[in-house]
Design a protein around this motif. Structure first.
Motif, PDB file in Angstrom:
ATOM      1  N   MET A  16      30.217   7.294 -42.966  1.00  0.00           N
ATOM      2  CA  MET A  16      28.833   7.258 -42.493  1.00  0.00           C
ATOM      3  C   MET A  16      28.647   8.474 -41.603  1.00  0.00           C
ATOM      4  O   MET A  16      29.409   8.678 -40.659  1.00  0.00           O
ATOM      5  CB  MET A  16      28.563   5.965 -41.712  1.00  0.00           C
ATOM      6  CG  MET A  16      27.141   5.849 -41.175  1.00  0.00           C
ATOM      7  SD  MET A  16      26.989   6.525 -39.514  1.00  0.00           S
ATOM      8  CE  MET A  16      25.231   6.363 -39.249  1.00  0.00           C
ATOM      9  N   GLN A  55      19.204   8.337 -47.129  1.00  0.00           N
ATOM     10  CA  GLN A  55      18.362   7.393 -46.392  1.00  0.00           C
ATOM     11  C   GLN A  55      18.812   5.973 -46.694  1.00  0.00           C
ATOM     12  O   GLN A  55      19.093   5.634 -47.850  1.00  0.00           O
ATOM     13  CB  GLN A  55      16.888   7.592 -46.770  1.00  0.00           C
ATOM     14  CG  GLN A  55      16.328   8.937 -46.309  1.00  0.00           C
ATOM     15  CD  GLN A  55      15.047   9.301 -47.037  1.00  0.00           C
ATOM     16  OE1 GLN A  55      15.059   9.540 -48.242  1.00  0.00           O
ATOM     17  NE2 GLN A  55      13.946   9.369 -46.302  1.00  0.00           N
ATOM     18  N   VAL A  56      18.847   5.139 -45.682  1.00  0.00           N
ATOM     19  CA  VAL A  56      19.487   3.831 -45.830  1.00  0.00           C
ATOM     20  C   VAL A  56      18.704   2.921 -46.769  1.00  0.00           C
ATOM     21  O   VAL A  56      19.294   2.044 -47.410  1.00  0.00           O
ATOM     22  CB  VAL A  56      19.712   3.175 -44.455  1.00  0.00           C
ATOM     23  CG1 VAL A  56      18.413   2.722 -43.815  1.00  0.00           C
ATOM     24  CG2 VAL A  56      20.706   2.021 -44.562  1.00  0.00           C
ATOM     25  N   SER A  64      22.461   9.115 -41.780  1.00  0.00           N
ATOM     26  CA  SER A  64      21.302   8.815 -40.943  1.00  0.00           C
ATOM     27  C   SER A  64      20.783  10.135 -40.400  1.00  0.00           C
ATOM     28  O   SER A  64      21.478  10.810 -39.632  1.00  0.00           O
ATOM     29  CB  SER A  64      21.687   7.880 -39.789  1.00  0.00           C
ATOM     30  OG  SER A  64      20.593   7.672 -38.927  1.00  0.00           O
ATOM     31  N   VAL A  86      21.387   0.127 -41.379  1.00  0.00           N
ATOM     32  CA  VAL A  86      22.525   1.052 -41.365  1.00  0.00           C
ATOM     33  C   VAL A  86      23.815   0.279 -41.148  1.00  0.00           C
ATOM     34  O   VAL A  86      24.823   0.493 -41.856  1.00  0.00           O
ATOM     35  CB  VAL A  86      22.339   2.130 -40.271  1.00  0.00           C
ATOM     36  CG1 VAL A  86      23.641   2.887 -40.038  1.00  0.00           C
ATOM     37  CG2 VAL A  86      21.236   3.111 -40.668  1.00  0.00           C
ATOM     38  N   ARG A  87      23.827  -0.595 -40.166  1.00  0.00           N
ATOM     39  CA  ARG A  87      25.047  -1.368 -39.880  1.00  0.00           C
ATOM     40  C   ARG A  87      25.444  -2.227 -41.073  1.00  0.00           C
ATOM     41  O   ARG A  87      26.637  -2.400 -41.349  1.00  0.00           O
ATOM     42  CB  ARG A  87      24.828  -2.240 -38.644  1.00  0.00           C
ATOM     43  CG  ARG A  87      24.657  -1.435 -37.358  1.00  0.00           C
ATOM     44  CD  ARG A  87      24.456  -2.350 -36.163  1.00  0.00           C
ATOM     45  NE  ARG A  87      25.635  -3.157 -35.912  1.00  0.00           N
ATOM     46  CZ  ARG A  87      25.645  -4.203 -35.088  1.00  0.00           C
ATOM     47  NH1 ARG A  87      24.548  -4.576 -34.462  1.00  0.00           N
ATOM     48  NH2 ARG A  87      26.757  -4.883 -34.897  1.00  0.00           N
ATOM     49  N   ARG A 124      15.643   0.221 -39.204  1.00  0.00           N
ATOM     50  CA  ARG A 124      16.736   0.901 -39.912  1.00  0.00           C
ATOM     51  C   ARG A 124      18.088   0.663 -39.248  1.00  0.00           C
ATOM     52  O   ARG A 124      19.132   0.745 -39.901  1.00  0.00           O
ATOM     53  CB  ARG A 124      16.441   2.401 -40.007  1.00  0.00           C
ATOM     54  CG  ARG A 124      15.267   2.733 -40.916  1.00  0.00           C
ATOM     55  CD  ARG A 124      14.981   4.224 -40.949  1.00  0.00           C
ATOM     56  NE  ARG A 124      14.558   4.732 -39.650  1.00  0.00           N
ATOM     57  CZ  ARG A 124      13.319   4.636 -39.179  1.00  0.00           C
ATOM     58  NH1 ARG A 124      12.384   4.041 -39.887  1.00  0.00           N
ATOM     59  NH2 ARG A 124      13.008   5.144 -37.996  1.00  0.00           N
ATOM     60  N   SER A 153      16.888   5.441 -34.281  1.00  0.00           N
ATOM     61  CA  SER A 153      17.214   4.430 -35.275  1.00  0.00           C
ATOM     62  C   SER A 153      17.246   3.040 -34.652  1.00  0.00           C
ATOM     63  O   SER A 153      16.732   2.074 -35.222  1.00  0.00           O
ATOM     64  CB  SER A 153      18.570   4.739 -35.925  1.00  0.00           C
ATOM     65  OG  SER A 153      18.940   3.723 -36.829  1.00  0.00           O
ATOM     66  N   TRP A 205      27.519   5.182 -32.842  1.00  0.00           N
ATOM     67  CA  TRP A 205      27.673   4.302 -34.007  1.00  0.00           C
ATOM     68  C   TRP A 205      29.056   3.683 -34.040  1.00  0.00           C
ATOM     69  O   TRP A 205      29.211   2.495 -34.376  1.00  0.00           O
ATOM     70  CB  TRP A 205      27.402   5.080 -35.294  1.00  0.00           C
ATOM     71  CG  TRP A 205      25.967   5.314 -35.588  1.00  0.00           C
ATOM     72  CD1 TRP A 205      25.305   6.504 -35.611  1.00  0.00           C
ATOM     73  CD2 TRP A 205      24.983   4.326 -35.903  1.00  0.00           C
ATOM     74  NE1 TRP A 205      23.981   6.322 -35.910  1.00  0.00           N
ATOM     75  CE2 TRP A 205      23.750   4.992 -36.097  1.00  0.00           C
ATOM     76  CE3 TRP A 205      25.028   2.937 -36.033  1.00  0.00           C
ATOM     77  CZ2 TRP A 205      22.579   4.309 -36.434  1.00  0.00           C
ATOM     78  CZ3 TRP A 205      23.852   2.256 -36.358  1.00  0.00           C
ATOM     79  CH2 TRP A 205      22.648   2.940 -36.548  1.00  0.00           C
ATOM     80  N   TYR A 243      25.846   0.533 -44.604  1.00  0.00           N
ATOM     81  CA  TYR A 243      26.776   1.656 -44.515  1.00  0.00           C
ATOM     82  C   TYR A 243      28.156   1.264 -43.989  1.00  0.00           C
ATOM     83  O   TYR A 243      29.033   2.117 -43.891  1.00  0.00           O
ATOM     84  CB  TYR A 243      26.204   2.745 -43.591  1.00  0.00           C
ATOM     85  CG  TYR A 243      25.101   3.593 -44.184  1.00  0.00           C
ATOM     86  CD1 TYR A 243      24.829   3.621 -45.550  1.00  0.00           C
ATOM     87  CD2 TYR A 243      24.321   4.399 -43.348  1.00  0.00           C
ATOM     88  CE1 TYR A 243      23.811   4.411 -46.057  1.00  0.00           C
ATOM     89  CE2 TYR A 243      23.309   5.198 -43.855  1.00  0.00           C
ATOM     90  CZ  TYR A 243      23.056   5.204 -45.213  1.00  0.00           C
ATOM     91  OH  TYR A 243      22.051   6.006 -45.718  1.00  0.00           O
TER      92      TYR A 243
END
Length: 379
Positions: free
Chosen positions: A164, A117-118, A138, A154-155, A150, A145, A175, A158
């Protein structure tokens, strides 16, 4: 580059398969939800393969689930909740990250850190991970998302990890389109494959999930209000607990459904719950690669589901082993349920095909893919 080309590069025939130290780092080690269930399932599988596993949580969960005895250590960094954002929070994060560093430094060469989890990644990012492979995950669809806070985390957090992982090729490609060129995908493994499936003879539709907005039980009740009058001898059996329980039960009463909806609470016997049903309903607003859907198909229970994520479309082949409805279209979902509830032969055929097809996600296959990824990223 796409997720497909990334996956092809990662499948290395005959790659070495050393036993490793594997850390799973999550928000909590025992909170309710699919991520926790997935983490402990994978931890058991890796332990069974000879890997040395450690499951780490950042904070204790407010509503813990019973884990029972586990064959690996677990650690929770905080005794309570961290300070609110600010200088005190930053200082506490640095202090707790030193505990992660100590765990990581004691690992053998080739160790892997899997951040599920981020939010947990914010602590891992402050720890010393030099020489370790770091994988960020993710466990929700790209679209779900993107509609949350989040997405930007994430960007941010991660972007520099070794890989990722999304849950589907479609999500991974999205992504990558956001500049995450380290993105690939890894589906969830099948939680179980029971020897005895459902007989599909009980006039029961089953739902399993937290009583939370994401799971869309409010929409399922609206759907059932359309279906129930046509099938007065059927029942909707809802397994789960959560913060929305009271308001959902009030909605059920307001819709006049109390006589045909059964609130079962949480269950530790998912196969037993599914064995008592003939149709499974998934009404979520968002999912990743839903375990409950896989569990139902393993039990031979055909599903009617909202097409809420690429993971749902990958698991269910619409019209073959289940039926899909547009996200949020309760009328369409009602028609899909009605179709399955009205036709025993259709239920049996779809249920048998679901049980056969879902075996493409066996634990053996998924663990092998993980070990190939470990070997590839170590090179």
């Amino acid at each position: 580059m796409t997720a497909e080309t990334t996956e092809a590069a990662e499948r290395v025939p005959g790659a070495a398969d050393p036993r490793r130290d594997v850390f799973f780092v999550s928000n909590s080690v025992d909170e309710l939800g699919g991520v926790t269930s997935w983490s402990h399932q994978m931890a058991r599988l890796f332990t069974g393969r000879g890997h040395r596993v450690h499951v780490v949580g950042i904070t204790p969960s407010e509503v813990p689930q019973e884990l029972g005895e586990v064959p690996y250590p677990t650690t929770t960094l905080y005794a309570g909740q961290p300070p609110r954002p600010g200088r005190a929070r930053e200082a506490s994060m640095r202090e707790e990250a030193t505990k992660l560093t100590a765990l990581f430094r004691a690992a053998r060469p080739g160790a892997v850190v899997i951040v599920t989890q981020v939010w947990a990644m914010e602590w891992v990012a402050q720890a010393d991970t030099y020489g370790l492979t770091v994988i960020g995950m993710s466990h929700e669809s790209y679209a779900y998302s993107k509609a949350s806070s989040r997405f930007h985390r994430v960007r941010r957090h991660y972007r520099d990890v070794d890989r990722m992982l999304a849950l589907t090729r479609e999500d991974a490609d999205l992504w990558i389109g956001q500049g995450m060129n380290n993105a690939s995908y890894m589906p969830n493994p099948l939680p179980f494959m029971p020897e005895v499936p459902s007989a599909r003879t009980e006039k029961v539709v089953v739902s399993i999930g937290r009583l939370h907005d994401q799971k869309g039980i409010d929409m399922l009740l609206d759907t059932w209000a359309e279906v129930a009058p046509r099938h007065p001898d059927w029942r909707l059996r809802i397994y789960g607990s959560g913060e929305d329980e009271e308001i959902l039960k009030k909605q059920c009463t307001a819709l006049g459904l109390d006589a045909c909806v059964e609130w079962m609470g949480r269950t530790s016997d998912v196969p037993g719950a599914l064995r008592g049903g003939s149709v499974f309903a998934l009404s979520s607003r968002g999912e990743g690669f839903p375990l409950a859907l896989m569990e139902a198909m393993a039990m031979g229970v055909p599903c009617a589901a909202f097409d809420c994520a690429p993971g749902v479309r990958e698991i269910v082949h619409d019209g073959v082993d289940g039926l899909l409805a547009g996200l949020g279209n309760t009328g369409e979902l009602a028609r899909r349920l009605d179709t399955l509830m009205s036709d025993q032969g259709l239920r049996d055929g779809m249920g048998e095909r679901a049980r056969a097809g879902i075996q493409r996600y066996t634990t053996t296959e998924i663990v092998h893919r993980w070990e190939e990824l470990f070997a590839f990223l170590e090179r």
